[in-house]
Design a protein around this motif. Structure first.
Motif, mmCIF file in Angstrom:
data_model
loop_
_atom_site.group_PDB
_atom_site.id
_atom_site.type_symbol
_atom_site.label_atom_id
_atom_site.label_comp_id
_atom_site.label_asym_id
_atom_site.label_seq_id
_atom_site.Cartn_x
_atom_site.Cartn_y
_atom_site.Cartn_z
ATOM 1 N N ALA A 14 0.838 -1.201 0.000
ATOM 2 C CA ALA A 14 0.000 0.000 0.000
ATOM 3 C C ALA A 14 0.872 1.250 0.000
ATOM 4 O O ALA A 14 0.529 2.261 -0.631
ATOM 5 C CB ALA A 14 -0.931 -0.003 1.208
ATOM 6 N N GLU A 15 2.005 1.192 0.662
ATOM 7 C CA GLU A 15 2.908 2.341 0.708
ATOM 8 C C GLU A 15 3.486 2.653 -0.674
ATOM 9 O O GLU A 15 3.535 3.804 -1.099
ATOM 10 C CB GLU A 15 4.036 2.071 1.702
ATOM 11 N N SER A 16 3.896 1.615 -1.384
ATOM 12 C CA SER A 16 4.460 1.842 -2.718
ATOM 13 C C SER A 16 3.379 2.295 -3.710
ATOM 14 O O SER A 16 3.651 3.088 -4.610
ATOM 15 C CB SER A 16 5.166 0.592 -3.229
ATOM 16 N N ILE A 17 2.156 1.818 -3.526
ATOM 17 C CA ILE A 17 1.053 2.262 -4.381
ATOM 18 C C ILE A 17 0.771 3.741 -4.137
ATOM 19 O O ILE A 17 0.556 4.516 -5.071
ATOM 20 C CB ILE A 17 -0.212 1.409 -4.136
ATOM 21 N N ALA A 18 0.796 4.169 -2.869
ATOM 22 C CA ALA A 18 0.570 5.573 -2.536
ATOM 23 C C ALA A 18 1.649 6.452 -3.166
ATOM 24 O O ALA A 18 1.355 7.522 -3.714
ATOM 25 C CB ALA A 18 0.543 5.765 -1.025
ATOM 26 N N LYS A 19 2.902 5.993 -3.136
ATOM 27 C CA LYS A 19 3.998 6.757 -3.755
ATOM 28 C C LYS A 19 3.838 6.789 -5.268
ATOM 29 O O LYS A 19 4.090 7.818 -5.905
ATOM 30 C CB LYS A 19 5.339 6.151 -3.379
ATOM 31 N N ALA A 20 3.399 5.679 -5.856
ATOM 32 C CA ALA A 20 3.202 5.631 -7.301
ATOM 33 C C ALA A 20 2.092 6.596 -7.728
ATOM 34 O O ALA A 20 2.222 7.293 -8.738
ATOM 35 C CB ALA A 20 2.866 4.210 -7.740
ATOM 36 N N LEU A 21 1.020 6.646 -6.968
ATOM 37 C CA LEU A 21 -0.077 7.567 -7.284
ATOM 38 C C LEU A 21 0.365 9.023 -7.143
ATOM 39 O O LEU A 21 -0.087 9.889 -7.885
ATOM 40 C CB LEU A 21 -1.283 7.294 -6.399
ATOM 41 N N GLN A 22 1.266 9.264 -6.198
ATOM 42 C CA GLN A 22 1.765 10.625 -6.025
ATOM 43 C C GLN A 22 2.573 11.055 -7.247
ATOM 44 O O GLN A 22 2.439 12.180 -7.717
ATOM 45 C CB GLN A 22 2.623 10.718 -4.777
ATOM 46 N N THR A 23 3.387 10.152 -7.784
ATOM 47 C CA THR A 23 4.184 10.522 -8.952
ATOM 48 C C THR A 23 3.344 10.540 -10.225
ATOM 49 O O THR A 23 3.581 11.370 -11.104
ATOM 50 C CB THR A 23 5.367 9.544 -9.135
ATOM 51 N N THR A 64 -3.424 4.235 4.417
ATOM 52 C CA THR A 64 -4.739 3.831 4.922
ATOM 53 C C THR A 64 -5.820 4.123 3.894
ATOM 54 O O THR A 64 -6.731 3.308 3.690
ATOM 55 C CB THR A 64 -5.051 4.574 6.234
ATOM 56 N N THR A 65 -5.723 5.264 3.224
ATOM 57 C CA THR A 65 -6.689 5.603 2.176
ATOM 58 C C THR A 65 -6.590 4.625 1.025
ATOM 59 O O THR A 65 -7.607 4.198 0.469
ATOM 60 C CB THR A 65 -6.454 7.040 1.677
ATOM 61 N N VAL A 66 -5.367 4.243 0.665
ATOM 62 C CA VAL A 66 -5.171 3.265 -0.408
ATOM 63 C C VAL A 66 -5.833 1.951 -0.039
ATOM 64 O O VAL A 66 -6.571 1.361 -0.835
ATOM 65 C CB VAL A 66 -3.664 3.059 -0.699
ATOM 66 N N ARG A 67 -5.603 1.489 1.182
ATOM 67 C CA ARG A 67 -6.212 0.227 1.632
ATOM 68 C C ARG A 67 -7.741 0.310 1.631
ATOM 69 O O ARG A 67 -8.421 -0.618 1.205
ATOM 70 C CB ARG A 67 -5.718 -0.110 3.036
ATOM 71 N N ARG A 68 -8.258 1.434 2.115
ATOM 72 C CA ARG A 68 -9.712 1.608 2.180
ATOM 73 C C ARG A 68 -10.327 1.597 0.786
ATOM 74 O O ARG A 68 -11.359 0.965 0.548
ATOM 75 C CB ARG A 68 -10.041 2.916 2.897
ATOM 76 N N GLU A 69 -9.700 2.295 -0.154
ATOM 77 C CA GLU A 69 -10.210 2.338 -1.524
ATOM 78 C C GLU A 69 -10.131 0.968 -2.189
ATOM 79 O O GLU A 69 -11.043 0.564 -2.902
ATOM 80 C CB GLU A 69 -9.444 3.374 -2.353
#
Length: 107
Positions: A76-85, A94-99
């Motif tokens: 989830a952490e790497s997905i959040a960083k990927a979405l940021q870039t 937590t938002t990534v996991r919830r979604e």
């Protein structure tokens, strides 16, 4: 809303709150509340509720789904960083996991 419009229509025909309540078979307090709201705002539409708006936009949700389908072993952490870039979204893990849970992706 059909009841609210009927409520206002009856009020415009000079009917009392008690008569409107009896005709529509709804409580007098409801009739009074609808009439008061109509007088103050000019409408009986439901306004948006208070609270923080969603962080994830429709584009962000599509990008999240695409990222997970492309490589399903990401954390989830790497997905959040990927979405940021990719699309500039500042979201937490937590938002990534919830979604993802909302999309039916578990684990």
């Amino acid at each position: 809303m059909q009841t609210a419009s009927a409520n206002i229509g009856e009020r415009l025909c000079n009917k009392s709150i008690r008569d409107i309540s009896w005709l529509l078979n709804i409580p007098r307090s409801t009739v009074s509340g609808v009439i008061t709201k109509w007088k103050q705002l000019g409408t009986t539409a439901i306004e948006p509720r208070s609270g923080k708006p969603y962080k994830m936009t429709e584009l962000g949700q599509r990008m999240l789904k695409h990222t997970v389908r492309r490589s399903c072993q990401l954390s989830a952490e790497s997905i959040a960083k990927a979405l940021q870039t990719l699309c500039g979204l500042q979201i937490s893990t937590t938002t990534v996991r919830r979604e993802l849970y909302g999309m039916g992706v578990h684990g």
